[in-house]
Design an enzyme around this catalytic site. Structure first.
Site, short mmCIF file in Angstrom:
data_model
loop_
_atom_site.label_atom_id
_atom_site.label_comp_id
_atom_site.label_asym_id
_atom_site.label_seq_id
_atom_site.Cartn_x
_atom_site.Cartn_y
_atom_site.Cartn_z
N HIS A 36 29.64 34.55 36.65
CA HIS A 36 29.30 35.04 35.52
C HIS A 36 30.54 34.58 34.43
O HIS A 36 31.52 34.16 34.84
CB HIS A 36 28.78 36.30 35.52
N HIS A 39 34.03 35.64 35.40
CA HIS A 39 34.55 34.86 36.47
C HIS A 39 35.19 33.55 35.68
O HIS A 39 36.37 33.27 35.78
CB HIS A 39 33.74 34.31 37.50
N ASP A 152 38.05 45.03 38.34
CA ASP A 152 38.22 45.63 39.52
C ASP A 152 39.63 46.06 39.85
O ASP A 152 40.61 45.20 40.16
CB ASP A 152 37.74 44.67 40.78
N MET A 186 30.41 42.67 33.29
CA MET A 186 29.75 41.65 34.20
C MET A 186 30.29 41.78 35.60
O MET A 186 31.40 42.04 35.71
CB MET A 186 30.20 40.54 33.52
N ARG A 189 26.79 41.91 41.10
CA ARG A 189 26.00 42.61 41.66
C ARG A 189 24.77 42.99 40.58
O ARG A 189 23.83 43.44 40.73
CB ARG A 189 26.53 43.84 41.92
#
EC number: 6.3.2.1
Length: 284
Positions: A36, A39, A152, A186, A189
């Protein structure tokens, strides 16, 4: 342009050897695919900082706690390749499991301490799987820089510590979280959310923003946490794994935003686990 897709370690090393002999720097963006714009922002950062860019696509079985979660993870390699072609990526490394974990593989990389909290407390072994596969990808690609998203944040800290402790000669670069227009972070998942759940999902970020504002004004966290948990439940989230204020430097728990801190949250919505974190202003 068609991006070369490398399936084997030998093909990868042939390419990286040629680039290094030419004096070129290599950036790597490790992913599990289902790419997405978050990334792609990492790819853009890598392109601006390095001569060559490799995007890895590997759905790592060692970082899933449930077989059903692994089986349902989105796999969209053809679409991913089309997206990466727009960025003139030099190679996609998409190995099968045998290239990462050959028969007889028995080594595990574990980062103690910071993996015992937040997602680590709710997904036993998850960060061992992350640290192990990232160690493999760092050594296989021989990259000079690696790019990870702050979405993350705990993973970013684990990877930075792992690379530092093991003297892996790579710079681990953290990049800002990319959000949808409604504030939802974003994530691959998000593709698993139903239409109704997708409209509900941004409420987590809104609740976090409200708490962060209050923390910046000096409010204690315990009352804010209780309010946030009630708000998440009212918004349709179930099984809230955590809603915590932690130090940016050590991930230690805080009760006030007296030092640089972040709010971390994880909760389930219609069977999908969503996570987020945001920066908190130091209290005035």
């Amino acid at each position: 342009m068609t991006v070369p897709v490398l399936r084997t370690l030998s093909a990868l090393r042939s390419a990286t050897r040629e680039w290094h002999l030419a004096g070129e720097t290599i950036g790597v963006v490790p992913t599990m695919g289902a790419l997405h714009d978050g990334h792609l922002s990492l790819v853009a950062a890598a392109k601006s900082a390095c001569d060559r860019v490799i995007v890895t696509i590997f759905v790592n079985p060692k970082q899933f706690n449930k077989a059903s979660d692994l089986a349902s993870y989105p796999r969209t390699e053809e679409d991913d390749a089309r997206k990466l072609a727009r960025f003139d990526v030099d190679a996609v490394y998409a190995p099968d499991v045998s290239q990462i974990y050959p028969e007889g593989f028995c080594t595990n990389v574990s980062v103690a301490g910071m993996t015992d909290v937040l997602c680590g407390a709710h997904r036993p072994g998850h960060f061992d799987g992350v640290a192990t596969v990232v160690t493999k990808l760092f050594t296989q690609t021989s990259a000079d820089k690696a790019f990870f998203g702050e979405k993350d944040f705990q993973q970013l800290m684990v990877v930075q510590r792992m690379a530092r402790d093991l003297d892996i000669p790579i710079e681990v670069v953290g990049c800002p979280t990319i959000r949808e227009e409604d504030g939802l972070a974003m994530s691959s998942r998000n593709l698993l959310l139903s239409d109704r759940a997708r409209t509900m999902a941004p409420r987590m970020h809104e609740i976090m923003q409200e708490a962060a504002t209050a923390l910046g004004q000096g409010a204690p966290f315990d009352a804010l946490q209780a309010t946030a948990l009630r708000q998440l439940t009212a918004a349709g989230f179930t099984d809230v794994d955590y809603f915590e204020l932690r130090s940016c430097a050590s991930l230690s728990l805080l009760d006030h935003a007296s030092v640089p801190a972040r709010l971390f949250a994880a909760a389930w919505l219609a069977g999908v686990r969503l996570i987020d974190n945001i920066d908190v202003p130091v209290a005035r």
